[in-house]
Motif scaffolding. Structure first.
Motif, PDB file in Angstrom:
ATOM      1  N   CYS A   1       0.820  -1.215   0.000  1.00 48.74           N
ATOM      2  CA  CYS A   1       0.000   0.000   0.000  1.00 48.74           C
ATOM      3  C   CYS A   1       0.857   1.268   0.000  1.00 48.74           C
ATOM      4  CB  CYS A   1      -0.979   0.007   1.174  1.00 48.74           C
ATOM      5  SG  CYS A   1      -0.238   0.161   2.797  1.00 48.74           S
TER       6      CYS A   1
ATOM      7  N   ARG B   1      -4.854   2.266   9.351  1.00 46.08           N
ATOM      8  CA  ARG B   1      -6.154   1.644   9.070  1.00 46.08           C
ATOM      9  C   ARG B   1      -7.304   2.602   9.406  1.00 46.08           C
ATOM     10  NH1 ARG B   1      -6.595  -4.168   9.401  1.00 46.08           N
ATOM     11  NH2 ARG B   1      -4.859  -5.050   8.207  1.00 46.08           N
TER      12      ARG B   1
ATOM     13  N   LYS C   1      -6.380   6.486   7.376  1.00 43.88           N
ATOM     14  CA  LYS C   1      -6.459   6.428   5.923  1.00 43.88           C
ATOM     15  C   LYS C   1      -7.169   5.150   5.485  1.00 43.88           C
ATOM     16  CE  LYS C   1      -2.241   9.146   5.169  1.00 43.88           C
ATOM     17  NZ  LYS C   1      -0.894   9.193   4.510  1.00 43.88           N
ATOM     18  N   PRO C   2      -8.438   5.047   5.804  1.00 41.34           N
ATOM     19  CA  PRO C   2      -9.166   3.804   5.490  1.00 41.34           C
ATOM     20  C   PRO C   2      -9.320   3.559   3.996  1.00 41.34           C
ATOM     21  CG  PRO C   2     -10.682   5.511   6.235  1.00 41.34           C
ATOM     22  CD  PRO C   2      -9.304   6.047   6.445  1.00 41.34           C
ATOM     23  N   ASP C   3      -9.235   4.610   3.173  1.00 41.25           N
ATOM     24  CA  ASP C   3      -9.420   4.461   1.730  1.00 41.25           C
ATOM     25  C   ASP C   3      -8.104   4.179   0.995  1.00 41.25           C
ATOM     26  OD1 ASP C   3     -12.146   5.004   2.031  1.00 41.25           O
ATOM     27  OD2 ASP C   3     -11.811   7.168   1.889  1.00 41.25           O
ATOM     28  N   LEU C   4      -6.993   4.074   1.717  1.00 38.96           N
ATOM     29  CA  LEU C   4      -5.715   3.774   1.080  1.00 38.96           C
ATOM     30  C   LEU C   4      -5.783   2.393   0.431  1.00 38.96           C
ATOM     31  CD1 LEU C   4      -2.772   4.976   0.853  1.00 38.96           C
ATOM     32  CD2 LEU C   4      -2.202   3.518   2.801  1.00 38.96           C
ATOM     33  N   PRO C   5      -5.456   2.275  -0.869  1.00 38.14           N
ATOM     34  CA  PRO C   5      -5.523   0.958  -1.526  1.00 38.14           C
ATOM     35  C   PRO C   5      -4.622  -0.058  -0.830  1.00 38.14           C
ATOM     36  CG  PRO C   5      -5.244   2.717  -3.152  1.00 38.14           C
ATOM     37  CD  PRO C   5      -5.044   3.347  -1.814  1.00 38.14           C
ATOM     38  N   ARG C   6      -5.183  -1.212  -0.502  1.00 34.87           N
ATOM     39  CA  ARG C   6      -4.439  -2.275   0.179  1.00 34.87           C
ATOM     40  C   ARG C   6      -4.621  -3.584  -0.582  1.00 34.87           C
ATOM     41  NH1 ARG C   6      -6.318   1.154   4.192  1.00 34.87           N
ATOM     42  NH2 ARG C   6      -4.737   1.800   5.736  1.00 34.87           N
TER      43      ARG C   6
END
Length: 493
Positions: free
Chosen positions: A107, A415, A418-423
């Motif tokens: 990520c 988490r 930045k919940p929208d961070l691509p993982r």
């Protein structure tokens, strides 16, 4: 990704091999003419494949630890059975940490490992404190420990059956450190190829120990496993140091994250390489320790200066002369893989403006971060001559696991922030929670078990706070400091 540049129009600074570095990343000769590399960017290419990634991790993990740490683990755990449990627990714990780093590496697709992740989660000040501890303590101590093991084992066949003089060990160690730094400064491709060869060599060395050990076990040689869990010899206060020794043996699973920008298809390669490597390493470590105990009693193992060599002498006769050579090559592979990764962290830190600009420059023909490779050399040589291998191990482990715990705590923090961070790869939340708790528990208990070394380590990490304000916060960095380092590299390369 382009190199940090020094404009010839500004100060006439001539780069490596008489070339200048222009602001747009193109390469010109000292007369200002563009060469064949016209409009070509100078940077680090994506040369780390899945196989090379596995070789970096396995080659960095399997070094001196499995040949030095069995002694420390048995001494601090108190029994054969408990030492095997510590080995298995450390393997599982390392896998948890590796999975957390796999998520971070997919990520946050930047090189730099711990430093980069702390920067993303907690900002530049905390990242600099980690960088400072790495530069003055953790990395020089780690390199000194593995290099001392290399120096000890490479000379072992020449002095058998006598012991190797300490001065000879340290001279051989200096030669080993110098040679591995020279290799890393010359070619990325050759560094990777040699790392694959050394990884195969060290796996062969482990197989040479495991196979005859398992044969003895199947023959019924189980006397050393009787009363394996003797509670009378166990000491709770020693368990943190037993875990430190074990975690040191597994340390290196995070090195691929230091070179993420050079990995082909990191979303797939990073987690796959980490998982494959950790399964192989854990199986090898548990089996090799079982093999040790089939041939050696606990007392013999504690009395041994080189556990693998003593094992070979008891079971293989004259062939035991070859074992120290295999061990030395294993250590050299760990030195090579570790330095390859660490130089990228200093390269990234310079790119972020927290280290002198010269450390982010790439050699125009070799495409290696030459200055970043050699930055650890002075402190490593210093620590080599002032500490013994076990005090260095305990001192280094405190700082290492303190900051690794902070990194994984950063994963949990990201988490929520930045919940929208691509993982592309995501682990269950309990894995980073358990890993964080275990790291911090080991750190706090170590203050009781080894207060002197841990106190020194904590004090050194705190010096990063005033260093941050002196070198970065107030006008970023003194100009004399930047000029002195830059002139030093350009005058001697």
């Amino acid at each position: 990704m382009t190199n940090r540049t020094t404009s010839p129009q500004k100060d006439g600074r001539v780069g490596l091999n008489g070339h200048t570095f222009s602001q747009n990343g193109t390469v010109s000769d000292s007369g200002g003419k563009l060469q064949d590399g016209d409009n070509r960017k100078v940077g680090l290419g994506k040369k780390v494949t899945l196989l090379r990634g596995i070789s970096i991790i396995i080659g960095s993990v399997i070094g001196a630890g499995i040949f030095i740490s069995p002694k420390g683990i048995l001494k601090n755990s108190g029994s054969v059975g408990m030492s095997l449990i510590v080995w298995l627990a450390c393997g599982i714990l390392s896998l948890f940490g590796a999975l957390c780093y796999a998520e971070l590496g997919t990520c946050i697709k930047k090189s730099g490992g711990h430093y980069t992740y702390i920067m993303e989660a907690f900002g530049p000040q905390m990242a600099f404190i980690r960088l400072w501890a790495d530069l003055v303590a953790i990395r020089p101590a780690a390199l000194a420990v593995i290099s001392l093991a290399f120096g000890q084992h490479i000379l072992e066949p020449l002095f058998m059956p006598c012991g190797v003089p300490l001065i000879a060990v340290k001279l051989a160690t200096v030669i080993g450190i110098t040679s591995v730094m020279y290799l890393n400064s010359m070619s990325v491709t050759w560094t990777a190829k040699i790392q694959i060869f050394l990884t195969i060599t060290k796996l062969l060395a482990i197989i040479i120990i495991i196979v005859p050990g398992m044969y003895q076990l199947f023959k019924g040689e189980t006397g050393n496993f009787e009363d394996a869990f003797n509670m009378n010899t166990m000491q709770l206060s020693g368990m943190p140091l037993a875990f430190y020794s074990g975690m040191y043996a597994y340390a290196g699973w995070f090195y691929l994250n230091f070179v993420t920008e050079e990995v082909e298809n990191p979303e797939r390669t990073v987690p796959l390489a980490i998982c494959i490597s950790m399964v192989i390493v854990t199986c090898c470590y548990v089996l090799i320790n079982v093999a040790y105990y089939t041939v050696m009693s606990a007392e013999e193992l504690l009395a041994s200066e080189a556990v693998a060599v003593t094992f070979a002498e008891k079971l293989m006769g004259n062939f035991s002369v070859a074992v120290p050579v295999f061990v030395a090559l294993s250590c050299y592979g760990s030195m090579n893989g570790g330095l390859f990764a660490l130089s990228r962290m200093f390269y990234v830190a310079s790119r972020e403006g927290q280290l002198p600009e010269v450390l982010s420059m790439i050699h125009v023909r070799r495409h290696t971060p030459l200055a970043a490779v050699f930055i650890l050399y002075p402190m490593t040589i210093f620590q080599l001559f002032v500490g013994d291998i076990y005090s260095l191990l305990n001192f280094m482990s405190f700082l290492r696991w303190l900051f690794i715990g902070v990194v994984v705590m950063g994963l949990i923090y990201l988490r929520y922030t930045k919940p929208d961070l691509p993982r592309p790869f995501k682990v269950p939340l309990f894995i980073p929670v358990v890993f964080c708790f275990t790291c911090f528990s080991m750190v706090f208990l170590s203050l009781y078990s080894d207060p002197i070394n841990t106190g020194i380590g904590f004090a050194i990490s705190l010096t990063g706070i005033p260093a941050y304000y002196i070198f970065l916060y107030f006008n970023h960095r003194p100009k004399w400091f930047h000029r002195a380092l830059e002139e030093c590299f350009f005058d001697h390369i």
